[in-house]
Motif scaffolding. Structure first.
Motif: not given
Length: 122
Positions: A10-15, A96-100
């Motif tokens: 998993r790739t986790t992005l910080s706040d 850019l991040t894949g986040l919704v």
């Protein structure tokens, strides 16, 4: 024989990482400035100041919620500009991040003159 792929992890992005990406994305929208204490192109001490928008993010696995503080160039429409910022952030962060992005709250802290001219005395 069929090869099986091992789980990739998993790739986790910080706040903080999302905040930086979002802050940069805000600069891509026309008529948007930073969150300095401006009033029609002047800071409280009378000196124009350039700052980037301030973004705080809450990241939860695959989603993000943002709170943005920015200024808008006068006489641009506040409603139209904030809607452009909201749409742009949702699209760019996903690219850019894949986040919704589930929520974008925007606080307009000031209006500034896009190109301040000479002051007139009346």
């Amino acid at each position: 024989m069929t090869a099986t792929l091992a789980p990739r992890g998993r790739t986790t992005l910080s706040d903080q990482a999302v905040e930086r990406v979002a802050t940069q994305a805000v600069t891509e929208v026309a008529d948007v400035g930073g969150a300095a204490h401006w009033l029609l192109g002047e800071t409280l001490n009378g000196t124009p100041e350039k700052r980037s928008a301030q973004v705080s993010a809450t990241v939860d696995d695959t989603t993000a919620a943002l709170h943005v503080r920015l200024s808008i160039a006068y006489p641009a429409s506040v409603a139209r500009t904030t809607e452009q910022v909201r749409d742009h952030l949702i699209r760019r962060l996903h690219e850019l991040t894949g986040l919704v992005v589930t929520r974008v709250d925007i606080t307009v802290v000031a209006l500034y003159l896009n190109q301040p001219g000479p002051r007139r005395v009346r």
